[in-house]
Motif scaffolding. Structure first.
Motif, short mmCIF file in Angstrom:
data_model
loop_
_atom_site.label_atom_id
_atom_site.label_comp_id
_atom_site.label_asym_id
_atom_site.label_seq_id
_atom_site.Cartn_x
_atom_site.Cartn_y
_atom_site.Cartn_z
N ASN A 210 1.01 -1.32 -0.11
CA ASN A 210 0.04 0.17 0.19
C ASN A 210 0.98 1.13 0.05
O ASN A 210 1.54 1.58 1.09
N ALA A 211 1.16 1.68 -1.16
CA ALA A 211 2.00 2.82 -1.37
C ALA A 211 1.40 4.02 -0.45
O ALA A 211 2.39 4.96 0.11
N THR A 212 0.02 4.36 -0.40
CA THR A 212 -0.41 5.56 0.15
C THR A 212 0.04 5.45 1.62
O THR A 212 0.30 6.52 2.39
N VAL A 213 -0.15 4.20 2.34
CA VAL A 213 0.22 4.23 3.61
C VAL A 213 1.50 4.38 3.73
O VAL A 213 2.03 5.19 4.97
N GLU A 214 2.62 3.79 3.15
CA GLU A 214 3.89 4.02 3.19
C GLU A 214 4.38 5.75 3.13
O GLU A 214 4.98 6.11 3.96
N LEU A 215 3.80 6.09 2.11
CA LEU A 215 3.99 7.66 1.88
C LEU A 215 3.38 8.40 2.97
O LEU A 215 4.25 9.51 3.37
N ASP A 216 2.42 8.00 3.74
CA ASP A 216 1.80 8.87 4.71
C ASP A 216 2.81 8.63 5.99
O ASP A 216 3.26 9.79 6.47
N TYR A 217 3.30 7.58 6.26
CA TYR A 217 4.21 7.42 7.49
C TYR A 217 5.51 7.96 7.10
O TYR A 217 6.03 8.45 8.10
N LEU A 218 6.08 8.01 6.02
CA LEU A 218 7.21 8.62 5.55
C LEU A 218 7.26 10.32 5.85
O LEU A 218 8.06 10.73 6.34
N LYS A 219 6.00 10.62 5.14
CA LYS A 219 5.90 12.20 5.60
C LYS A 219 5.62 12.57 7.14
O LYS A 219 6.47 13.52 7.70
N ARG A 220 5.02 11.53 7.70
CA ARG A 220 4.72 11.85 9.11
C ARG A 220 6.41 11.77 10.03
O ARG A 220 6.46 12.53 10.71
N PHE A 221 7.07 10.78 9.41
CA PHE A 221 8.21 10.71 10.16
C PHE A 221 9.33 11.92 9.92
O PHE A 221 9.61 12.42 10.91
N PHE A 222 9.26 12.65 8.76
CA PHE A 222 10.02 13.41 8.59
C PHE A 222 9.76 15.18 9.06
O PHE A 222 10.15 15.96 9.20
N SER A 223 8.27 14.95 9.47
CA SER A 223 7.64 16.18 10.00
C SER A 223 7.68 15.87 11.54
O SER A 223 7.53 17.01 12.17
#
Length: 395
Positions: free
Chosen positions: A74-87
């Motif tokens: 699920n690319a959407t889930v991975e991208l969401d957690y990636l962005k949240r980490f860098f935030s």
């Protein structure tokens, strides 16, 4: 057998229809990549020789292909957690920083690399994840104990003010690591079958250095001369380079990736929600007697924050890289016998944000000396001089 043949025919028809559609729309850049293979994940899992032929042909002609319809991805889930980490707040991320940026930490390669000043060719934040969750014993009398220790260092994970996020972040990306590792191993099996060299996969038994990399590229705030391509003066986020071994890449909906084809850099389609882009690097090309292409690629400068997740499957630390499948001395074989020896020179040059330009014996703290230009290094025994780029290698 009939079902497998029909599956092969369907894949070929889909590729042809994609080519016709692109012809009608007149997209010159994408036209040349319209026949790049798109292999459904379940077909890759089938160990079908028809699929092997499609993969090999695409790798030979273009240097890459796509694995599509990947289940449990699920690319959407991975991208969401990636962005949240860098935030996350800097104080939280710096708790995970590599030793170069946080001297209280022991981790050298796995963990967080903060955004550096806008100089050279690299301007990004990164977070590296490996295969190990526990300490691994390393014999310190080993002449390569320093780089071997780095290869097996355990992961570090965020501890923020949101324990649920921390737990899900770890779960999502451990699963992402394992999924991509399986995909990469299936690809190696496919290549080895087609080349009639099943022993190729034996060089990847342990793959200690394999890495899942989370990448965030902010918008550059300043311009510097090292941003520009020496090929055609295009402003770039990542300079032209070839990878080293096997790369499984997620670009989501982020355009900008280009691959060299017939003397020009052309746009590569994004991976979207359920696909990975696959390419191999110079070591694999060399080991396979150059029967598959290590493609030069780069990332154009964009006017928005860019994210990607590359996964790099690397050979076992002690794998012999000095001889090709046909017994020929490889390009790196004159200097290096095993993969770990090669990595000791290679890794600091492609990870200047994390490591020193040269790893001294017994030194695992690793830093880039003050005032050193980390964009001036060439890769050891590579085919051509390449600009320094991040990590085995990201896009």
């Amino acid at each position: 057998m009939i079902l497998r043949f029909l599956q092969f025919v369907c894949i070929a028809i889909i590729s042809y229809l994609a080519f016709v559609i692109l012809e009608l729309h007149g997209n010159r850049n994408s036209d040349k990549f319209a026949l790049v293979a798109r292999i459904p994940y379940n077909a890759l899992q089938s160990h079908d020789t028809h699929v092997d032929a499609l993969i090999y042909q695409s790798m030979k002609e273009y240097g890459f292909f796509f694995v599509t319809n990947v289940t449990d991805y699920n690319a959407t889930v991975e991208l969401d957690y990636l962005k949240r980490f860098f935030s996350l707040p800097d104080r939280v991320k710096m708790m995970l920083a590599v030793n170069k940026h946080n001297s209280d930490n022991r981790n050298v390669y796995r963990g967080y690399g903060p955004l550096q000043s806008d100089t050279g060719t690299q301007y990004k934040e990164l977070f590296n994840i490996g295969p190990y969750e526990d300490e691994v014993y390393v014999n310190l009398t080993d002449a390569l104990s320093d780089i071997r220790s780095i290869s097996v260092e355990k992961n570090v994970w965020p501890t923020s003010d949101d324990p649920q996020f921390d737990a899900e972040f770890k779960r999502v990306f451990k699963r992402g690591f394992n999924l991509r590792r399986n995909v990469a191993l299936l690809i190696l099996e496919s290549i080895s079958r087609h080349l009639n060299h099943p022993e190729l996969i034996d060089r990847f038994t342990h793959h200690e250095f394999s890495t899942l990399g989370l990448r965030q590229y902010p918008i550059r705030k300043t311009i510097n001369k090292n941003m520009y391509s020496s090929f055609d003066s295009m402003p770039l986020m990542e300079m032209e380079h070839e990878d080293s071994t096997v790369t499984v890449l997620s670009t989501f909906s982020n355009a900008g990736l280009q691959a060299l084809n017939d003397g020009e850099y052309l746009d590569v389609p994004c991976t979207g929600d359920t696909s990975f882009m696959i390419n191999v690097g110079t070591l694999i090309s060399d080991i396979t007697d150059n029967r598959v292409l290590a493609v030069n690629h780069r990332v154009k400068q964009t006017n928005r924050v860019r994210h990607s997740i590359p996964f790099f499957l690397n050979p076992s630390f002690d794998a012999d890289i000095s001889l090709s499948l046909n017994g020929r001395r490889t390009t790196v074989g004159d200097k290096y016998k095993i993969f770990g020896e090669w990595m000791k020179d290679y890794l600091p040059k492609v990870e200047p944000a994390l490591l020193r330009s040269k790893l001294a014996p017994g030194d695992t703290t690793l830093d880039v000396p003050n005032g050193e230009d980390d964009t001036s290094h060439d890769l050891p025994n590579s085919k051509m001089p390449l600009k320094t780029h991040d990590g085995l290698l990201q896009l």
